[in-house]
Design a protein around this motif. Structure first.
Motif, PDB file in Angstrom:
ATOM      1  N   ILE A   6       0.853  -1.190   0.000  1.00 27.37           N
ATOM      2  CA  ILE A   6       0.000   0.000   0.000  1.00 27.37           C
ATOM      3  C   ILE A   6       0.886   1.236   0.000  1.00 27.37           C
ATOM      4  CG2 ILE A   6      -1.787   1.293   1.226  1.00 27.37           C
ATOM      5  CD1 ILE A   6      -2.664  -1.420   2.459  1.00 27.37           C
ATOM      6  N   THR A   7       0.832   1.991  -1.099  1.00 26.45           N
ATOM      7  CA  THR A   7       1.566   3.252  -1.149  1.00 26.45           C
ATOM      8  C   THR A   7       0.733   4.324  -0.464  1.00 26.45           C
ATOM      9  OG1 THR A   7       0.669   3.962  -3.289  1.00 26.45           O
ATOM     10  CG2 THR A   7       2.661   2.588  -3.341  1.00 26.45           C
ATOM     11  N   GLY A   8       1.408   5.296   0.126  1.00 21.38           N
ATOM     12  CA  GLY A   8       0.674   6.326   0.865  1.00 21.38           C
ATOM     13  C   GLY A   8       0.031   5.753   2.115  1.00 21.38           C
ATOM     14  N   TRP A  26      -3.993 -10.346   6.159  1.00 22.27           N
ATOM     15  CA  TRP A  26      -3.032 -10.198   5.063  1.00 22.27           C
ATOM     16  C   TRP A  26      -1.721  -9.692   5.653  1.00 22.27           C
ATOM     17  CZ3 TRP A  26      -4.008  -9.148  -0.574  1.00 22.27           C
ATOM     18  CH2 TRP A  26      -5.214  -9.703  -1.013  1.00 22.27           C
ATOM     19  N   ARG A  27      -0.613 -10.006   4.998  1.00 23.75           N
ATOM     20  CA  ARG A  27       0.664  -9.352   5.287  1.00 23.75           C
ATOM     21  C   ARG A  27       0.600  -8.006   4.577  1.00 23.75           C
ATOM     22  NH1 ARG A  27       4.793 -12.605   2.777  1.00 23.75           N
ATOM     23  NH2 ARG A  27       6.211 -11.003   3.510  1.00 23.75           N
ATOM     24  N   VAL A  28       0.776  -6.927   5.332  1.00 25.76           N
ATOM     25  CA  VAL A  28       0.606  -5.585   4.791  1.00 25.76           C
ATOM     26  C   VAL A  28       1.950  -4.854   4.797  1.00 25.76           C
ATOM     27  CG1 VAL A  28      -0.625  -3.396   5.018  1.00 25.76           C
ATOM     28  CG2 VAL A  28      -1.759  -5.536   5.679  1.00 25.76           C
ATOM     29  N   PHE A  29       2.359  -4.426   3.613  1.00 26.00           N
ATOM     30  CA  PHE A  29       3.583  -3.652   3.462  1.00 26.00           C
ATOM     31  C   PHE A  29       3.186  -2.232   3.079  1.00 26.00           C
ATOM     32  CE2 PHE A  29       4.602  -8.033   2.632  1.00 26.00           C
ATOM     33  CZ  PHE A  29       5.769  -8.226   3.354  1.00 26.00           C
ATOM     34  N   GLY A  30       3.576  -1.282   3.904  1.00 30.17           N
ATOM     35  CA  GLY A  30       3.248   0.101   3.636  1.00 30.17           C
ATOM     36  C   GLY A  30       4.461   0.863   3.134  1.00 30.17           C
ATOM     37  N   ALA A  31       4.225   1.742   2.192  1.00 32.01           N
ATOM     38  CA  ALA A  31       5.274   2.613   1.660  1.00 32.01           C
ATOM     39  C   ALA A  31       4.774   4.049   1.727  1.00 32.01           C
ATOM     40  CB  ALA A  31       5.609   2.225   0.225  1.00 32.01           C
ATOM     41  N   ASP A  32       5.542   4.882   2.391  1.00 29.75           N
ATOM     42  CA  ASP A  32       5.136   6.265   2.569  1.00 29.75           C
ATOM     43  C   ASP A  32       6.385   7.087   2.866  1.00 29.75           C
ATOM     44  OD1 ASP A  32       2.171   7.621   3.450  1.00 29.75           O
ATOM     45  OD2 ASP A  32       3.970   8.738   3.964  1.00 29.75           O
ATOM     46  N   ASN A  33       6.409   8.333   2.447  1.00 34.75           N
ATOM     47  CA  ASN A  33       7.558   9.185   2.753  1.00 34.75           C
ATOM     48  C   ASN A  33       7.175  10.468   3.478  1.00 34.75           C
ATOM     49  OD1 ASN A  33       6.406  10.581   0.640  1.00 34.75           O
ATOM     50  ND2 ASN A  33       8.319  10.957  -0.429  1.00 34.75           N
ATOM     51  N   ASP A  79      11.029  -7.677  -4.120  1.00 39.57           N
ATOM     52  CA  ASP A  79      11.344  -8.297  -2.825  1.00 39.57           C
ATOM     53  C   ASP A  79      10.125  -8.946  -2.174  1.00 39.57           C
ATOM     54  OD1 ASP A  79      13.994  -7.555  -3.030  1.00 39.57           O
ATOM     55  OD2 ASP A  79      13.832  -5.873  -1.617  1.00 39.57           O
ATOM     56  N   ILE A  80       9.003  -8.248  -2.158  1.00 33.77           N
ATOM     57  CA  ILE A  80       7.849  -8.780  -1.423  1.00 33.77           C
ATOM     58  C   ILE A  80       6.871  -9.564  -2.286  1.00 33.77           C
ATOM     59  CG2 ILE A  80       8.045  -7.022   0.362  1.00 33.77           C
ATOM     60  CD1 ILE A  80       5.659  -5.604  -0.830  1.00 33.77           C
ATOM     61  N   LYS A  81       6.926  -9.364  -3.592  1.00 29.95           N
ATOM     62  CA  LYS A  81       6.027 -10.068  -4.513  1.00 29.95           C
ATOM     63  C   LYS A  81       4.573 -10.054  -4.016  1.00 29.95           C
ATOM     64  CE  LYS A  81       9.732 -13.126  -6.052  1.00 29.95           C
ATOM     65  NZ  LYS A  81      10.794 -12.357  -5.448  1.00 29.95           N
ATOM     66  N   PRO A  82       4.003  -8.858  -3.902  1.00 33.85           N
ATOM     67  CA  PRO A  82       2.649  -8.767  -3.344  1.00 33.85           C
ATOM     68  C   PRO A  82       1.594  -9.368  -4.279  1.00 33.85           C
ATOM     69  CG  PRO A  82       3.285  -6.658  -4.265  1.00 33.85           C
ATOM     70  CD  PRO A  82       4.504  -7.551  -4.348  1.00 33.85           C
ATOM     71  N   ASN A  83       0.530  -9.884  -3.680  1.00 36.86           N
ATOM     72  CA  ASN A  83      -0.616 -10.347  -4.452  1.00 36.86           C
ATOM     73  C   ASN A  83      -1.418  -9.170  -5.001  1.00 36.86           C
ATOM     74  OD1 ASN A  83      -0.319 -12.377  -1.965  1.00 36.86           O
ATOM     75  ND2 ASN A  83      -0.882 -13.490  -3.817  1.00 36.86           N
ATOM     76  N   LEU A  84      -1.284  -8.020  -4.337  1.00 37.70           N
ATOM     77  CA  LEU A  84      -2.081  -6.849  -4.679  1.00 37.70           C
ATOM     78  C   LEU A  84      -1.295  -5.584  -4.344  1.00 37.70           C
ATOM     79  CD1 LEU A  84      -4.980  -5.713  -5.397  1.00 37.70           C
ATOM     80  CD2 LEU A  84      -5.434  -5.807  -2.942  1.00 37.70           C
ATOM     81  N   ILE A  85      -1.477  -4.559  -5.143  1.00 38.23           N
ATOM     82  CA  ILE A  85      -0.913  -3.237  -4.845  1.00 38.23           C
ATOM     83  C   ILE A  85      -2.069  -2.246  -4.785  1.00 38.23           C
ATOM     84  CG2 ILE A  85       0.566  -1.352  -5.646  1.00 38.23           C
ATOM     85  CD1 ILE A  85       2.263  -3.505  -7.077  1.00 38.23           C
ATOM     86  N   VAL A  86      -2.138  -1.509  -3.691  1.00 40.48           N
ATOM     87  CA  VAL A  86      -3.108  -0.428  -3.540  1.00 40.48           C
ATOM     88  C   VAL A  86      -2.308   0.863  -3.602  1.00 40.48           C
ATOM     89  CG1 VAL A  86      -4.793   0.684  -2.029  1.00 40.48           C
ATOM     90  CG2 VAL A  86      -4.657  -1.825  -2.120  1.00 40.48           C
ATOM     91  N   HIS A  87      -2.517   1.634  -4.659  1.00 34.77           N
ATOM     92  CA  HIS A  87      -1.768   2.872  -4.852  1.00 34.77           C
ATOM     93  C   HIS A  87      -2.583   4.041  -4.314  1.00 34.77           C
ATOM     94  CE1 HIS A  87       0.822   5.872  -6.414  1.00 34.77           C
ATOM     95  NE2 HIS A  87       0.056   6.205  -7.432  1.00 34.77           N
ATOM     96  N   ALA A  88      -2.253   4.453  -3.079  1.00 37.95           N
ATOM     97  CA  ALA A  88      -2.971   5.550  -2.438  1.00 37.95           C
ATOM     98  C   ALA A  88      -2.071   6.764  -2.204  1.00 37.95           C
ATOM     99  CB  ALA A  88      -3.571   5.073  -1.116  1.00 37.95           C
ATOM    100  N   ALA A  89      -0.848   6.711  -2.700  1.00 40.79           N
ATOM    101  CA  ALA A  89       0.038   7.871  -2.569  1.00 40.79           C
ATOM    102  C   ALA A  89      -0.402   8.945  -3.558  1.00 40.79           C
ATOM    103  CB  ALA A  89       1.483   7.463  -2.848  1.00 40.79           C
ATOM    104  N   ALA A  90      -0.322  10.176  -3.119  1.00 38.51           N
ATOM    105  CA  ALA A  90      -0.763  11.264  -3.994  1.00 38.51           C
ATOM    106  C   ALA A  90      -0.103  12.565  -3.583  1.00 38.51           C
ATOM    107  CB  ALA A  90      -2.278  11.424  -3.917  1.00 38.51           C
ATOM    108  N   GLN A  91      -0.060  13.471  -4.495  1.00 43.16           N
ATOM    109  CA  GLN A  91       0.398  14.830  -4.225  1.00 43.16           C
ATOM    110  C   GLN A  91      -0.633  15.427  -3.259  1.00 43.16           C
ATOM    111  OE1 GLN A  91       1.151  17.883  -3.590  1.00 43.16           O
ATOM    112  NE2 GLN A  91       2.440  18.307  -5.330  1.00 43.16           N
ATOM    113  N   PRO A  92      -0.208  15.865  -2.062  1.00 44.53           N
ATOM    114  CA  PRO A  92      -1.184  16.245  -1.035  1.00 44.53           C
ATOM    115  C   PRO A  92      -1.792  17.639  -1.155  1.00 44.53           C
ATOM    116  CG  PRO A  92       1.020  16.419  -0.162  1.00 44.53           C
ATOM    117  CD  PRO A  92       1.152  15.853  -1.551  1.00 44.53           C
ATOM    118  N   SER A  93      -1.424  18.398  -2.177  1.00 48.38           N
ATOM    119  CA  SER A  93      -1.964  19.748  -2.277  1.00 48.38           C
ATOM    120  C   SER A  93      -2.167  20.130  -3.731  1.00 48.38           C
ATOM    121  CB  SER A  93      -1.015  20.753  -1.618  1.00 48.38           C
ATOM    122  OG  SER A  93      -1.385  22.074  -1.952  1.00 48.38           O
TER     123      SER A  93
END
Length: 103
Positions: A6-8, A26-33, A79-93
């Protein structure tokens, strides 16, 4: 066990996705900056939400990742070979995006 990237993951939509998939074992991998802190300062910081997620989930792992870094995105997916990617990262403004679209 299925896995999701899950991005964002510390944002509004991403964090809800984290808790939803975690609650379904589910095993949940989060990516956020935490770009909100960069755009909006301390009031926009999402570290509080990341801390909350870490405290309420069982299968969540966070990675500090900027999705504009193509090589890093390719690496985490490999590396993680996810079954699914949820792309929720976005430009916040919207306003700042018009002023600095690459930022």
């Amino acid at each position: 066990m299925d896995s999701v990237l899950i991005t964002g993951s510390s944002g509004l939509i991403g964090s809800e996705a984290v808790t939803w998939f975690d609650s379904r074992s589910w095993r949940v991998f989060g990516a956020d900056n935490n770009m909100r802190a960069d755009f909006f300062g301390p009031k926009g910081d999402t570290n509080w939400n990341l801390a909350r997620l870490k405290s309420v989930t069982k299968n969540f792992q966070h990675t500090n990742l900027d999705i504009r870094d193509r090589a890093a995105v390719i690496e985490i997916i490999a590396d993680i070979k996810p079954n699914l990617i949820v792309h929720a990262a976005a430009q916040p403004s919207h306003d700042l995006a018009a002023f600095a679209p690459i930022r």
